[in-house]
Design an enzyme around this catalytic site. Structure first.
Site, short mmCIF file in Angstrom:
data_model
loop_
_atom_site.label_atom_id
_atom_site.label_comp_id
_atom_site.label_asym_id
_atom_site.label_seq_id
_atom_site.Cartn_x
_atom_site.Cartn_y
_atom_site.Cartn_z
CB THR A 24 -0.82 0.04 1.32
OG1 THR A 24 -1.73 -1.05 1.31
CG2 THR A 24 -1.58 1.33 1.49
CB THR A 49 -3.87 -0.54 -1.16
OG1 THR A 49 -3.23 -1.80 -1.37
CG2 THR A 49 -5.21 -0.79 -0.50
NE ARG A 57 -8.86 -7.60 2.44
CZ ARG A 57 -7.75 -6.86 2.46
NH1 ARG A 57 -7.51 -6.00 1.49
NH2 ARG A 57 -6.90 -6.98 3.44
CB THR A 96 1.79 -0.97 4.25
OG1 THR A 96 1.75 -1.90 3.15
CG2 THR A 96 3.18 -0.98 4.86
N GLY A 97 0.44 -3.74 5.04
CA GLY A 97 0.53 -5.13 5.46
C GLY A 97 -0.85 -5.76 5.43
N1 ASP Z 1 -3.03 -3.10 3.85
C1 ASP Z 1 -3.44 -3.48 2.51
C2 ASP Z 1 -4.69 -4.28 2.59
O1 ASP Z 1 -4.83 -5.12 3.47
C3 ASP Z 1 -2.42 -4.22 1.71
C4 ASP Z 1 -0.98 -4.02 2.06
O2 ASP Z 1 -0.57 -2.97 2.49
O3 ASP Z 1 -0.17 -4.95 1.84
O4 ASP Z 1 -5.52 -4.12 1.74
#
Ligand code: ASP
Length: 339
Positions: A189, A207, A217, A240-241
């Site tokens: 993200t 993202t 989702r 992020t994550g």
């Molecule tokens: N946080 C984002 C999500 O869950 C994706 C990411 O940052 O890897 O959509």
């Protein structure tokens, strides 16, 4: 190699040289590379190495006389426009039905304003739709077809529902599902935070979300307080994550609250990870990362595991840094006691 785990050789040198500089006040900071940060804001911080050009764009837009809100929007738009980025914009990894669904939000510290969109298909710049939701409606968030309709009515820029490259990868993934449970690829993200010269805070986040997610989702990124939070009296944070692991704890809001209690941005990110790990059955095995900036111009980041890479720019300085990572249990009561 996945962006999340990749550490380039020059970066490895930075990491090896220590991280203390990233947590110091601007003007006092001696970076491990020997560079110094500028003595005063504006300062931009964003997630991942791909945040570096958006940081620079943000500063350039600000320097050109635009508002802080314009600056963060334009910075994030740069990432969204890059169709080679598999994590942001219409070049992103699609949902399980082969269509890219984008999530984004924007916040203005002044006025404590927020706008957000989720699961939008076929529009190039969800961050700009989020801004218009903020400025042109009495709402904070629009989702799915309602958000797309809103954007369509305003003639906002459209693009492919999936790029040819991502479509081919998705087709392979779909075929592989029959034989073995093939893992979805990594996702990231852009969360981008700005502290202006006048001490105002702004943030934006965008993202394509979890690769091959269930259509509909929604992750943390468009959720105010989840993937982004800006409090003009204290600071701002972004995430992020794996969004589910941030969402369940109001992660970015918690980072800001820890800064309000007096922790530095980096310590606030660490304290948030500790709090989440203390509550979560999976402990630190969560794949989540935070960035933060405070009103004083200090900044920091932290992630689970080996941490993650983030980008910082101010004045004549623009760089990619490695955050600290956490894998061990916090000592004592929940949240912040590692510190
Ligand atoms: N946080 C984002 C999500 O869950 C994706 C990411 O940052 O890897 O959509």
């Amino acid at each position: 190699m996945a962006r999340r785990t990749f550490v380039g050789s020059s970066l490895a040198t930075l990491v090896g040289a220590g991280l203390t500089g990233a947590n110091s006040a601007l003007g006092e900071t001696q970076m491990p590379s020997g560079e110094r940060l500028a003595s005063k804001p504006p300062l931009v911080i964003s997630t991942w190495p791909f945040g570096k050009p958006p940081n620079e764009r943000t500063l350039a837009v600000l320097k050109g006389g635009a508002s802080g809100l314009d600056a963060v929007e334009q910075g994030v738009r740069l990432a969204e426009a890059d169709l080679t980025n598999p994590s942001v914009g219409l070049g992103g990894i699609p949902a399980a039905n082969g269509v890219v669904q984008l999530d984004a939000c924007i916040m203005s510290g002044p006025g404590h304003k927020a706008g957000s969109v989720a699961a939008v298909e076929g529009f190039s710049h969800p961050v700009s739709i989020a801004r218009r939701v903020m400025e042109e409606t009495r709402h904070v968030m629009l989702v799915g077809e309602g958000a797309a309709r809103f954007a369509r009515e305003r003639g906002m820029q459209t693009g492919p529902k999936v790029t040819p490259g991502q479509k081919a990868a998705w087709e392979n993934w779909r075929k592989a599902q029959d034989k073995e449970k093939k893992k979805a690829p990594n996702h990231d993200t852009i969360a981008l935070l700005l502290l202006t010269q006048s001490g105002d805070l702004f943030g934006a986040c965008s993202t394509s979300g979890w690769g091959y997610k269930t259509p509909g989702r929604v992750g943390d990124s468009p959720i105010i307080g989840g993937g982004l939070y800006v409090d003009n009296t204290v600071g701002a944070a972004g995430a992020t994550g794996i969004g589910e692991n941030v969402l369940r704890y109001c992660g970015s809001f918690l980072v800001v609250e820890f800064m309000r209690q007096g922790l530095s941005p980096q310590d606030a990110c660490l304290a948030t990870l500790d709090r989440i790990a203390s509550l979560d059955p999976k402990g630190y095995d969560l794949s989540i990362n935070f960035i933060a900036v405070d009103k004083k111009g200090r900044y920091g980041a932290a992630g689970t595991g080996s941490g993650f890479q983030y980008s910082v720019a101010c004045d004549a300085y623009s760089n990619i840094l490695q955050s600290p990572g956490v894998t061990t249990k916090p000592i004592g009561p929940v949240g912040g006691n590692r510190l």
